[in-house]
Design an enzyme around this catalytic site. Structure first.
Site, PDB file in Angstrom:
ATOM      1  N   GLY A 106       1.109  -0.879  -0.186  1.00  0.00           N
ATOM      2  CA  GLY A 106       0.258   0.316  -0.018  1.00  0.00           C
ATOM      3  C   GLY A 106       1.114   1.503  -0.127  1.00  0.00           C
ATOM      4  N   ASP A 268       3.841  -5.444  -7.270  1.00  0.00           N
ATOM      5  CA  ASP A 268       2.972  -3.914  -7.225  1.00  0.00           C
ATOM      6  C   ASP A 268       3.844  -2.477  -7.965  1.00  0.00           C
ATOM      7  OD1 ASP A 268       5.525  -5.206  -5.377  1.00  0.00           O
ATOM      8  OD2 ASP A 268       5.474  -2.984  -4.343  1.00  0.00           O
ATOM      9  N   ASP A 278       7.962   3.541 -11.104  1.00  0.00           N
ATOM     10  CA  ASP A 278       8.656   3.548  -9.658  1.00  0.00           C
ATOM     11  C   ASP A 278      10.202   3.682 -10.383  1.00  0.00           C
ATOM     12  OD1 ASP A 278       6.918   4.502  -7.886  1.00  0.00           O
ATOM     13  OD2 ASP A 278       7.507   2.139  -6.975  1.00  0.00           O
TER      14      ASP A 278
END
Ligand code: AMP
Ligand code: MG
Length: 518
Positions: A106, A268, A278
């Protein structure tokens, strides 16, 4: 693209009052997915300074760039003044990290501020990274250090200009607050713009908990947002798996043809939109070698350059697993004993299509780099043998492709100069010339097309590090701004930027290590 000093917030604008300039937020995620996220506020920072603002992206988003500069921009993009209409929230996601499942990751230090509709009618997320701890922070401090924030801004812009789908940086704010890493570092907040921040891990989060209703809501939302043409179709989940698979196959093919190593392809960190996300431990290849790994935490080389297509497919299998409850409901066998087995078979067939989709995109990119407009059966072998030559002689990937364009004009000297034993190149060059002779294009047109397919300038690892070190250690943004500006024209050779285009010394690259941006 602009820098601080091009910000034109006038004194009058600053004196006009405390209200922030409006951003036309339209927050579909917050509105439609209540219960699937945590509303949360950014942590205030002591001394926000707007270090960089992306005017070009702001214009694309329809924002008033001039009014968002200076002290107002610093307050807004540092997290001290949440603009009207924003609905900041932390998103839940899980993820397979280095092959092992983490059921709860998360947004530990990120917040979705809201969404805007850009000039092209596309919905874009505007999000913070480094804006303080959230309920997903686990042991983390919720902060980001300036170096990794600038790195993400630089790499995202470079990839965007190179034509690679990517999240992008809108603003970088120095917080005036040190963050503790191995040493104390200046803190920063990144404002990131993305087609969405939905990841493979976003669906895994609810699937792993058996929360099928929530999984369905989130998947319906993601499908409607990224693939609206599939909404309402009876076989939409299989079609959606196919769509996401195709985007990832094409994305990774682009990475492979640029020598880009993502470095941490956990589920993720894989978007459903098909954007690169990312930029933690990423790096570009220098000497071509599929076994190249730069990430300090990637001990097994799982995310090495040559493994990326395989890993993308593995990640998509995790997506298929997460979608299984939905796939089971839509097949002709739905409701029968065979429903699950049949859904798995259908999903597997889609995943098996990854290789062909990747191959088609990868080969098309290679043909463009080889200067070939048509396709012939032996083109793949020609490309493979070229890469073998680069591998054998440890030739710089970027420069080799670039010098091949010179060779298209008969100037083979610069290409030969890259090889320790250029004689090994002769037989291959002869084959390539023969193949080119079968093309309808002229040599000049071929060379020009090749130079549009293979950049002269990439973010060289040592130049990126130098630019970040100057900003972090000396508060000097000039090298960062220069590199960023040069990367706006990656396909044009300029003597004045030659120092940025040269590879690092091989010893340097051999010891180069990257770190996750925490
Ligand atoms: P990343 O390595 O940036 O992809 O992050 C992996 C997970 O770690 C995500 O859940 C992040 O929110 C969380 N994370 C990374 N750094 C921090 C930090 N400094 N504080 C809180 N959470 C973090
Ligand atoms: Mg991540």
């Amino acid at each position: 693209m602009s820098q601080m000093h091009s910000c034109t917030a006038t004194a009058a604008a600053l004196l006009a009052g405390p209200e922030l300039p409006p951003i036309a937020f339209d927050n579909s995620f917050a509105r439609e997915l209540e219960g699937l996220y945590v509303p949360w506020q950014p942590a205030p920072v002591p001394d926000p300074r707007l270090l960089w603002f992306n005017d070009a992206l702001a214009a694309e988003l329809g924002l008033d760039a001039a009014a968002l500069c200076g002290a107002r921009g610093a307050a807004l993009f540092g997290g001290n003044a949440v603009p009207a209409g924003a609905a900041p929230l932390a998103q839940a996601y899980a993820g397979h990290q280095f092959g092992g499942f983490s059921p709860q990751l998360g947004d530990g230090r990120a917040l979705l501020l809201g969404e805007v509709i850009d000039r092209h009618g596309q919905r874009r997320d505007v999000a913070f990274k480094g804006s303080g701890r959230t309920p997903f922070a686990r042991g983390g401090d919720g902060k980001a250090a300036l170096g990794p924030v600038l790195r993400e801004a630089l790499l995202g812009e470079a990839m965007h200009v190179l034509g690679v789908p990517t999240t992008r940086a809108l603003a970088v704010v120095a917080t005036g607050e040190p963050v503790r890493r191995e040493r104390a570092l200046p803190g920063a907040v990144l404002t990131r713009v993305a087609a969405s921040h939905l990841r493979v891990g976003s669906l895994e989060f609810f699937a792993a908990r058996g929360q099928i209703q929530e999984l369905t809501r989130l998947a319906e939302y993601a499908l409607a947002r990224h693939d609206p043409e599939l909404a309402g179709r009876a076989d939409r989940w299989l079609a959606w798996l196919h769509a996401v698979t195709g985007r990832q196959a094409r994305l990774v093919a682009q990475w492979m043809n640029l020598g880009f190593i993502h470095g941490v392809m956990n589920t993720d960190n894989m978007t459903l939109s098909g954007e690169t996300i990312d930029y933690g431990p990423c790096a570009f290849l220098e000497a071509y070698d599929p076994a190249t790994v730069f990430s300090s935490i990637d001990h097994g080389g799982r995310y090495g350059f040559g493994n990326q297509p395989r890993i993308a497919r593995w990640n998509l299998a995790r997506l298929a697993e997460a979608l299984l409850p939905l796939l089971v409901q839509e097949g002709p066998e739905a409701g029968t004993d065979r429903a699950t087995a049949a859904a798995i078979e259908r999903a597997q067939a889609v995943l098996e299509g990854f290789d062909a989709m990747f191959e088609a995109a990868h080969r098309a990119g290679q043909r463009a780099k080889l200067g070939l407009s048509g396709a012939q059966a032996q083109d793949g072998e020609l490309a493979d043998d070229w890469l073998d030559l680069l591998l054998q002689q440890q030739v710089d990937f970027t420069l080799a492709w670039r010098r091949l364009a010179d060779a298209a004009l008969g100037n083979t000297g610069p290409l030969r100069a890259l090889f320790a034993a250029p004689v090994a190149l002769e037989a291959w060059l002869a084959r390539w010339h023969t193949r080119c002779a079968a093309e309808p294009t002229t040599a000049a047109a071929r060379a020009a097309a090749m130079r549009r397919a293979s950049p002269w300038l990439i973010p060289r690892n040592h130049r990126v590090e130098e630019a970040l070190a100057a900003a972090v250690d000396r508060d000097d943004l000039a090298p960062f701004l220069r590199l960023l500006s040069a990367l706006q024209q990656p396909f044009d050779e300029r003597p004045t930027d030659a120092d940025l285009a040269e590879p690092a010394a091989p010893e340097l690259t051999a010891h180069y290590r990257t770190f996750c941006g925490t």
